[in-house]
Design a protein around this motif. Structure first.
Motif, PDB file in Angstrom:
ATOM      1  N   TYR A   5       1.034  -1.147  -0.148  1.00  0.00           N
ATOM      2  CA  TYR A   5      -0.013   0.369  -0.234  1.00  0.00           C
ATOM      3  C   TYR A   5       0.631   1.560  -0.068  1.00  0.00           C
ATOM      4  CZ  TYR A   5      -3.082   3.761   1.419  1.00  0.00           C
ATOM      5  OH  TYR A   5      -3.729   4.858   1.377  1.00  0.00           O
ATOM      6  N   SER A   6       1.704   1.353   0.891  1.00  0.00           N
ATOM      7  CA  SER A   6       2.294   2.589   0.581  1.00  0.00           C
ATOM      8  C   SER A   6       3.924   1.958   1.102  1.00  0.00           C
ATOM      9  CB  SER A   6       2.038   3.238   1.586  1.00  0.00           C
ATOM     10  OG  SER A   6       2.127   3.298   2.679  1.00  0.00           O
ATOM     11  N   ILE A   7       5.465   3.188   1.179  1.00  0.00           N
ATOM     12  CA  ILE A   7       6.646   3.163   1.189  1.00  0.00           C
ATOM     13  C   ILE A   7       7.066   4.523   2.054  1.00  0.00           C
ATOM     14  CG2 ILE A   7       9.209   2.349   0.318  1.00  0.00           C
ATOM     15  CD1 ILE A   7       7.067   1.588  -2.171  1.00  0.00           C
ATOM     16  N   LEU A  56      10.577   0.209  -5.486  1.00  0.00           N
ATOM     17  CA  LEU A  56       9.180  -0.676  -4.970  1.00  0.00           C
ATOM     18  C   LEU A  56       8.499   0.328  -5.612  1.00  0.00           C
ATOM     19  CD1 LEU A  56       9.570  -3.142  -3.767  1.00  0.00           C
ATOM     20  CD2 LEU A  56       9.762  -2.251  -1.250  1.00  0.00           C
ATOM     21  N   LYS A  57       7.542  -0.211  -5.885  1.00  0.00           N
ATOM     22  CA  LYS A  57       5.756   0.010  -6.305  1.00  0.00           C
ATOM     23  C   LYS A  57       4.967   0.022  -5.762  1.00  0.00           C
ATOM     24  CE  LYS A  57       7.072   1.055 -11.428  1.00  0.00           C
ATOM     25  NZ  LYS A  57       7.060   0.512 -12.674  1.00  0.00           N
ATOM     26  N   PRO A  58       3.798   0.685  -5.052  1.00  0.00           N
ATOM     27  CA  PRO A  58       2.551   0.465  -4.482  1.00  0.00           C
ATOM     28  C   PRO A  58       2.461  -0.391  -5.878  1.00  0.00           C
ATOM     29  CG  PRO A  58       2.353   2.773  -4.194  1.00  0.00           C
ATOM     30  CD  PRO A  58       3.891   1.842  -4.793  1.00  0.00           C
ATOM     31  N   ARG A 339      15.959   3.367  16.770  1.00  0.00           N
ATOM     32  CA  ARG A 339      15.115   4.665  16.473  1.00  0.00           C
ATOM     33  C   ARG A 339      14.999   5.031  15.392  1.00  0.00           C
ATOM     34  NH1 ARG A 339      19.250   9.227  19.013  1.00  0.00           N
ATOM     35  NH2 ARG A 339      20.552   8.756  17.055  1.00  0.00           N
ATOM     36  N   GLU A 340      15.799   4.369  14.981  1.00  0.00           N
ATOM     37  CA  GLU A 340      14.937   4.931  13.146  1.00  0.00           C
ATOM     38  C   GLU A 340      13.684   4.288  12.520  1.00  0.00           C
ATOM     39  OE1 GLU A 340      18.668   4.907  10.304  1.00  0.00           O
ATOM     40  OE2 GLU A 340      17.586   5.367   8.831  1.00  0.00           O
TER      41      GLU A 340
ATOM     42  N   GLY B  23       1.407   3.350 -10.694  1.00  0.00           N
ATOM     43  CA  GLY B  23       2.785   2.752 -10.463  1.00  0.00           C
ATOM     44  C   GLY B  23       3.911   3.672 -10.349  1.00  0.00           C
ATOM     45  N   ILE B  24       3.804   4.601  -9.233  1.00  0.00           N
ATOM     46  CA  ILE B  24       5.068   5.382  -8.927  1.00  0.00           C
ATOM     47  C   ILE B  24       5.930   4.135  -7.794  1.00  0.00           C
ATOM     48  CG2 ILE B  24       5.832   7.452  -7.876  1.00  0.00           C
ATOM     49  CD1 ILE B  24       4.182   7.973 -10.792  1.00  0.00           C
ATOM     50  N   SER B  25       7.091   4.784  -7.461  1.00  0.00           N
ATOM     51  CA  SER B  25       7.954   3.379  -7.291  1.00  0.00           C
ATOM     52  C   SER B  25       8.455   4.666  -6.175  1.00  0.00           C
ATOM     53  CB  SER B  25       9.081   2.796  -8.092  1.00  0.00           C
ATOM     54  OG  SER B  25      10.016   3.915  -8.449  1.00  0.00           O
ATOM     55  N   TYR B  26       9.372   3.844  -5.343  1.00  0.00           N
ATOM     56  CA  TYR B  26       9.680   4.997  -4.499  1.00  0.00           C
ATOM     57  C   TYR B  26      11.325   4.945  -4.600  1.00  0.00           C
ATOM     58  CZ  TYR B  26      11.968   5.558   0.476  1.00  0.00           C
ATOM     59  OH  TYR B  26      12.757   6.343   1.452  1.00  0.00           O
ATOM     60  N   ASP B  27      11.727   6.477  -4.542  1.00  0.00           N
ATOM     61  CA  ASP B  27      12.891   6.697  -4.951  1.00  0.00           C
ATOM     62  C   ASP B  27      12.752   7.308  -6.325  1.00  0.00           C
ATOM     63  OD1 ASP B  27      15.010   7.875  -3.128  1.00  0.00           O
ATOM     64  OD2 ASP B  27      16.445   5.877  -3.546  1.00  0.00           O
ATOM     65  N   VAL B  45      10.210  10.928  -2.735  1.00  0.00           N
ATOM     66  CA  VAL B  45      10.366   9.944  -0.820  1.00  0.00           C
ATOM     67  C   VAL B  45       9.444   9.282   0.257  1.00  0.00           C
ATOM     68  CG1 VAL B  45      11.840  12.347  -0.589  1.00  0.00           C
ATOM     69  CG2 VAL B  45       9.752  12.112   0.065  1.00  0.00           C
ATOM     70  N   GLU B  46       7.761   9.196  -0.567  1.00  0.00           N
ATOM     71  CA  GLU B  46       6.900   8.749  -0.158  1.00  0.00           C
ATOM     72  C   GLU B  46       5.969   8.487  -1.321  1.00  0.00           C
ATOM     73  OE1 GLU B  46       5.906  10.048   4.011  1.00  0.00           O
ATOM     74  OE2 GLU B  46       3.754   9.010   4.273  1.00  0.00           O
ATOM     75  N   VAL B  47       5.049   6.860  -0.429  1.00  0.00           N
ATOM     76  CA  VAL B  47       4.509   6.798  -1.479  1.00  0.00           C
ATOM     77  C   VAL B  47       2.620   6.321  -0.755  1.00  0.00           C
ATOM     78  CG1 VAL B  47       5.106   6.571  -4.372  1.00  0.00           C
ATOM     79  CG2 VAL B  47       5.583   4.457  -2.656  1.00  0.00           C
ATOM     80  N   ASP B  48       1.941   6.226  -0.893  1.00  0.00           N
ATOM     81  CA  ASP B  48       0.957   5.846  -0.276  1.00  0.00           C
ATOM     82  C   ASP B  48      -0.373   6.072  -1.224  1.00  0.00           C
ATOM     83  OD1 ASP B  48       2.208   6.132   2.411  1.00  0.00           O
ATOM     84  OD2 ASP B  48       0.973   8.161   3.068  1.00  0.00           O
ATOM     85  N   LYS B  49       0.050   4.708  -1.708  1.00  0.00           N
ATOM     86  CA  LYS B  49      -0.849   4.000  -2.954  1.00  0.00           C
ATOM     87  C   LYS B  49      -2.048   4.339  -3.512  1.00  0.00           C
ATOM     88  CE  LYS B  49      -5.253   1.527  -2.938  1.00  0.00           C
ATOM     89  NZ  LYS B  49      -7.011   1.608  -2.781  1.00  0.00           N
ATOM     90  N   SER B  76      15.032   5.520 -10.800  1.00  0.00           N
ATOM     91  CA  SER B  76      15.988   6.977  -9.586  1.00  0.00           C
ATOM     92  C   SER B  76      17.220   7.048 -10.317  1.00  0.00           C
ATOM     93  CB  SER B  76      16.227   5.121  -8.543  1.00  0.00           C
ATOM     94  OG  SER B  76      17.439   4.979  -8.972  1.00  0.00           O
ATOM     95  N   ASN B 112      23.145   6.767  -5.936  1.00  0.00           N
ATOM     96  CA  ASN B 112      22.435   6.004  -4.537  1.00  0.00           C
ATOM     97  C   ASN B 112      24.063   5.181  -4.473  1.00  0.00           C
ATOM     98  OD1 ASN B 112      20.267   7.605  -3.216  1.00  0.00           O
ATOM     99  ND2 ASN B 112      19.266   6.394  -5.060  1.00  0.00           N
ATOM    100  N   ILE B 268      10.105  12.998  12.844  1.00  0.00           N
ATOM    101  CA  ILE B 268      10.644  13.203  14.375  1.00  0.00           C
ATOM    102  C   ILE B 268      11.900  13.162  14.637  1.00  0.00           C
ATOM    103  CG2 ILE B 268      10.767  11.655  16.521  1.00  0.00           C
ATOM    104  CD1 ILE B 268       7.989  10.023  15.632  1.00  0.00           C
ATOM    105  N   GLY B 276      17.160  10.583  12.878  1.00  0.00           N
ATOM    106  CA  GLY B 276      17.104   9.717  13.562  1.00  0.00           C
ATOM    107  C   GLY B 276      18.513   9.077  12.806  1.00  0.00           C
ATOM    108  N   TYR B 277      18.375   9.670  11.184  1.00  0.00           N
ATOM    109  CA  TYR B 277      19.375   8.727  10.591  1.00  0.00           C
ATOM    110  C   TYR B 277      20.603   9.039  10.238  1.00  0.00           C
ATOM    111  CZ  TYR B 277      15.836  10.833   7.679  1.00  0.00           C
ATOM    112  OH  TYR B 277      15.259  12.146   6.623  1.00  0.00           O
TER     113      TYR B 277
END
Lengths: 587, 468
Positions: A5-7, A56-58, A339-340, B23-27, B45-49, B76, B112, B268, B276-277
């Motif tokens: 669903y999400s990444i 990676l893709k949804p 933590r991460e 069809g969008i991929s992370y990064d 930087v983030e994908v939600d459905k 990428s 990367n 956070i 944190g990273y």
């Protein structure tokens, strides 16, 4: 089919599913990246992925495996180097070249290699969990003992293969339990990494892990089955100290976990350990070492898992009746990985952004150390030595403080000692070991009756020096009375001649307990004679002019490890010199 | 993947969100075209459905919810690579900015990078002679090492980096090629220009690839700069067998950019507001130094960072020190007394030095001299603090000798000058001469054999004659 669903970084969510169990291992996406379920809710199942999620893709599939994250336990582990989820790095490099590609599926151990297997059971025998059914030489120094898995119900042996060469996946024994179910046993088994392997019972701790490092063995000893932490800012020699312990301690097997540290350091361990010869077995140190390398640029989730993978391997060999020492370098990187991940899950942070469950995770880890009687009645132990890298070298930060609560041996590394190139830079004033008492009996029996007293006297000298140094810092040594000058000088001998140890010197890098004891006796003997001479009215400078302070400091280089009889000559010579001084004045 | 999406659903700092995408991929990379025809690069930087969050490299100024079309590239971020890059100047995101047009790429690579398998590393052992005594003797630079300079605003770190570049013989054996990759993150225009001029003066300009993200350039681009620079360095080193020296300045600006980006994403925060990273992120940069088994080239890194308020426990120097193989720390007090390079010896360190020095590399007594100088200089500090309490007159003879040693050490050994290039023999001999000003009995880190060979109080008196 369940789909992504999400990444967000290493965190992937799957919506509206009831397929997954907590801590189940899953394959994520078309590349089949390895992941683990870390949260299950009615709307979303959350998975941390142990590999890079770029691309990676949804909508890509997520596949359940039905089993928790497990380590493969079989011959072929020792001498190997793995990443955090037990993938062999040499095989990975053969498959994907110098750089690690995502989604590379390889077996943890070589399934093609054949081992010469000797059977320990015959048809009709009754075996239960933990029993050894066959053995095979894994390396020239480690005999691999295959055991009935701890959760097996055991039963009667109905078929046994002949002694001979077998692959790790070949069935060598079949057993039938009381209900008539047949279980096939090969050389391989699996165990979930986050669950401690069972043992019959824990035994009291009474044997030291002899390391050949003077400050550790005498002043701050660690026991087999014990836990120790090495906190220190950068450049204070945490890694060097761990290398020294890994090289010389008298464990049967070393599990070295490079958790979020430098790639070159792991390469160094690989190279150095294959060249160094273990003095006990005359074989290369790699023959008793397994490396787990999850360097700082490898995926962060696998870093979190690497600690558990390492300890599971250790427990497996412990169950065979071996003594294992784990070097975890560094547990702070592991805590930061926690933590991460916690941040990505948007959990409520506690101290400095670390999750509230940090202390319980740390204690769970250190509690897996211990000296035990195994299910098959042997004795084995796991000793954990964890490096801690406090932020800003500040020991009050959460990881150091929480670690301190759960270990019994604390070797605090000191910046100013490291700056003066005094290695190992373990500060004798701020460090402690709770094992000294437990191990007294061993030292008395194996080294000398008065070992503990001698050790105490040496400690006392250091403690007194510490008090005097406050004055010295303000007024200089010149104002001190002669007896205190003598004490300061003796403390210097202890520091430079005894506590400081040269890892690059062929004799000094490992010193047997007997020589350590004789060195301490020598220092005390000097101090004794010097005090006598002082009582007879000689000045401290007259005594020091005899030059014995310098001579004793150089004993570590001048008396080889295999010539303890030379201490007698030194003693006689020193006595003669002192007599000359005191006698000469009488005339 | 040529679907174009019109408009945006949200804009927040450097981040924009799109809804109803598929069809969008992370990064993945995307190109955002504005109504006025200008283009901006962005990264997922983030994908939600069916919702994607993108960071826009050139900033979101001028963007509205309706004036854009977005096209996703389906891969990428890639950097086009070619040996033509030598001598050229690029933006922080890898676009040519010297007006000489695009390069003709031989290949492209993901910026990367992928983690280098530890079993495929060669442990670095060849030392680089920088000609600077304090570095060569006490914190030897090794080919394939990452050795940062910890500095402060106003100190001479840039000058030191230039001197290292000029004097370092990084490719002395079998005439191998060398090159310098220079990545500037958030530095002042003057600083970038100083480096460019210095490279020009030393005649090395055609061997330099420059990636410039100046202090007024967008921060998202700054986050890419070190990755882009290292991708180029890895290409030249491992595919064209060159010895590459990478200079990255200033890592503190980089970390600040990362913090800015992280907080606009609503993450956070960890210590001092840094994400944190930060450790993992810095590691993904520093760990890209090294030597790959079988390759002839190498990547050596000298990152420069300014410690805010000269505080070495600040998260950026602190985490850097945990990742890099040592550090060269500069000291403000030394700098103010006119010592150049103002290397603060005690906290400085090279972790790889022990295996790259000694017989066969430098000289058999190197380790001993180095240990003894460290130990002696540590005692100088004790003597100085004592002297500040009870006065120099009251000190014992030994402590006085240490004070003198400390003075000579700083004046003759650390202080060297911008144009002085010393061989390792000169440096070690100088070390012995300094040690010879101390009583023999104080030298407990050297063995008798070498003490006999090199210790000479007379020579020392002669050399420092007018100073003693």
């Amino acid at each position: 089919m369940d789909v992504i669903y999400s990444i967000n970084g290493p965190v992937v969510k799957v919506a509206d599913t009831r397929t997954f169990a907590m801590q189940e291992m899953v394959y994520v996406g078309n590349k089949r990246l390895i992941g683990e379920v870390i949260r299950v809710e009615s709307d979303f199942t959350t998975i941390q992925v142990y590999e890079g999620t770029t691309g990676l893709k949804p909508g890509e599939p997520v596949e359940a495996t039905g089993a928790p994250m497990s380590a493969t336990l079989a011959p072929g582990i020792i001498t190997n180097i793995f990443d955090g989820i037990e993938r062999p790095l040499r095989r990975l490099s053969e498959m994907s070249g110098a750089f690690i590609a995502d989604g590379a599926a390889v077996d943890s151990v070589d399934t093609e290699l054949e081992y010469r297997v000797y059977m320990n059971v015959s048809v009709g025998d009754h075996v239960s969990a933990g029993d050894i059914y066959c053995t095979c030489p894994e390396t020239p120094v480690v005999e691999h003992r295959c055991m009935v898995p701890p959760l097996s119900k055991g039963g009667e042996v109905i078929w046994v293969a002949k002694n001979g060469d077998y692959k790790v996946t070949d069935t060598v024994v079949k057993i039938k339990d009381a209900q008539g179910r047949v279980e096939e046993l090969s050389l391989m088994q699996k165990w979930p990494i986050r669950t401690p392997r069972p043992c019959k019972r824990r035994l009291p701790i009474d044997r030291p892990l002899v390391t050949g490092q003077r400050i550790v063995d005498t002043i701050l000893p660690i026991a087999k089955g014990g836990t120790a932490a090495i906190p220190g800012g950068f450049g204070t020699g945490k890694t060097m100290t761990q290398h020294q312990l890994a090289k010389w301690c008298d464990a049967d097997i070393i599990v070295y976990i490079g958790c979020g540290e430098r790639g070159n350091e792991m390469t160094q361990v690989l190279e150095e350990f294959s060249e160094l010869i273990d003095p006990r077995t005359q074989k290369p140190l790699t023959d008793r070492t397994v490396l787990i390398a999850n360097t700082s640029n490898m995926p962060v989730a696998a870093r979190e898992a690497s600690i558990y993978t390492g300890i599971t391997l250790a427990e497996y060999y412990r169950d065979m009746g071996y003594h294992i020492a784990i070097m975890a370098d560094s547990t702070s990187r592991w805590a930061e990985a926690l933590r991460e991940i916690s941040g990505r899950l948007e959990e409520m942070p506690a101290e400095e952004g670390f999750p509230a469950y940090l202390p319980s995770r740390i204690s769970e880890f250190y509690e897996r150390a211990g000296y035990v009687e195994t299910l098959n009645g042997k004795e084995g132990s796991v000793t954990i030595i964890g490096a801690v890298s406090p932020q800003g070298a500040d020991f009050s930060e959460p990881v150091t403080q929480n670690t301190k609560r759960f270990v019994r041996c604390f070797w605090a590394l000191d910046k100013s000692l490291a700056y003066a190139r005094h290695y190992p830079a373990i500060n004798w004033n701020t460090s402690y070991s709770e094992y000294a008492e437990d191990l007294g009996a061993y030292y008395r029996a194996k080294v000398s009756d008065d070992f503990m007293e001698v050790r105490q006297e040496i400690s006392n000298i250091l403690v007194e020096e510490n008090t005097l140094m406050e004055i010295v810092k303000l007024m200089g040594t010149d104002v001190l009375p002669d007896d205190q000058k003598l004490l300061i000088e003796t403390a210097r001998i202890v520091r430079v001649g005894f506590l400081q140890q040269n890892a690059y010197h062929k004799d000094d890098t490992y010193v047997p307990l007997e020589k350590q004891y004789l060195m301490m006796k020598m220092i005390l003997s000097f101090y004794e004679k010097a005090k006598d001479a002082l009582a007879e009215g000689f000045s401290a400078s007259q005594i020091l002019e005899l030059g014995w302070a310098e001579k004793i400091i150089k004993i570590k280089y001048d008396i080889p490890n295999d010539k303890p009889e030379m201490f007698r000559d030194y003693e006689l010579e020193m006595r003669a010199d002192f007599e000359k001084l005191t006698g000469g004045a009488d005339q | 993947m040529n679907v174009k999406y019109i408009g945006l659903s949200e804009i927040n700092g450097p981040l924009v969100a799109l809804e109803n995408v598929s069809g969008i991929s992370y990064d993945e990379m995307a190109e955002i075209r504005l109504d006025d025809g200008t283009k901006r690069l962005a990264r997922v930087v983030e994908v939600d459905k069916d919702r994607a969050v993108l960071q826009v490299f050139e900033g979101t100024k001028g963007l509205s919810l309706v004036n854009t079309t977005t096209r996703f590239e389906g891969r990428s971020m890639q950097l086009p690579l070619s040996t033509e890059m030598l001598g050229r100047i690029f933006s922080g995101a890898g676009k040519p900015i010297d007006g000489l047009g695009d390069i003709f790429p031989e290949k492209t690579a993901d910026i990367n990078g992928a983690p280098l398998n530890p079993v495929m590393r060669t442990y670095p052992r060849n030392y680089i002679n920088t000609g600077i005594s304090s570095i060569d003797a006490l914190m030897t630079l090794i080919r394939g090492q990452k050795l940062p300079i910890f500095s402060g605003s106003g100190l001479s770190h840039n000058k030191l980096a230039v001197q290292i570049v000029r004097q370092a013989k990084i490719a002395e054996e079998n005439g191998q090629d060398f090159a310098i990759v220079f990545g500037a993150m958030g530095v002042k225009n003057d600083v970038a220009d100083y480096f460019r001029r210095s490279f020009e003066e030393s005649g090395a300009l055609e061997r330099v690839v420059m990636f410039l993200n100046l202090s007024n350039d967008p921060i998202i681009e700054r986050i890419l700069t070190p990755k882009v620079a290292l991708t180029c360095a890895e290409y030249l080193a491992f595919e064209h067998d060159m010895h590459i020296l990478v200079i990255l300045t200033d890592m503190t600006s980089y970390a600040e950019a990362l913090r800015e980006f992280s907080s606009s994403k609503g993450e956070i925060p960890g210590r001092k507001g840094y994400p944190g990273y930060l450790y993992s992120d810095l590691a993904s940069i520093y760990e890209r130094a090294g030597i790959v088994k079988g390759a002839k080239g190498s990547v050596t890194q000298i990152p420069i960072l300014t410690m805010p308020n000269d505080d070495i426990t600040h998260p950026v120097p602190d985490l850097t020190g945990y990742i890099t193989e040592g550090q060269i720390v500069l000291d403000r007090n030394l700098d103010q007394t006119g010592v150049y390079p103002a290397v603060s010896v005690l906290p400085s360190l090279s972790r790889l030095m022990k295996d790259g020095i000694g017989e066969g590399f430098t000289r058999e007594d190197h380790q001993m001299v180095s240990n003894q100088l460290f130990a002696a200089y540590a005692k100088v500090q004790d003597a100085r603090s004592l002297a500040s309490v009870i006065g120099e007159e009251e000190l014992s003879a030994t402590d006085k000798a240490y004070l003198e040693f400390g003075r000579l050490f700083e004046e003759h050994f650390i202080n060297q000058g911008f144009d002085v290039n010393r061989t390792i023999e000169e440096t070690l001999d100088l070390g012995w001469q300094l040690l010879s000003t101390l009583p023999k009995s104080e030298l407990d880190r050297v063995d008798d054999e070498h003490l006999e060979k090199y210790y000479s109080a007379e020579k020392a008196a002669e050399y420092f004659g007018k100073d003693i």
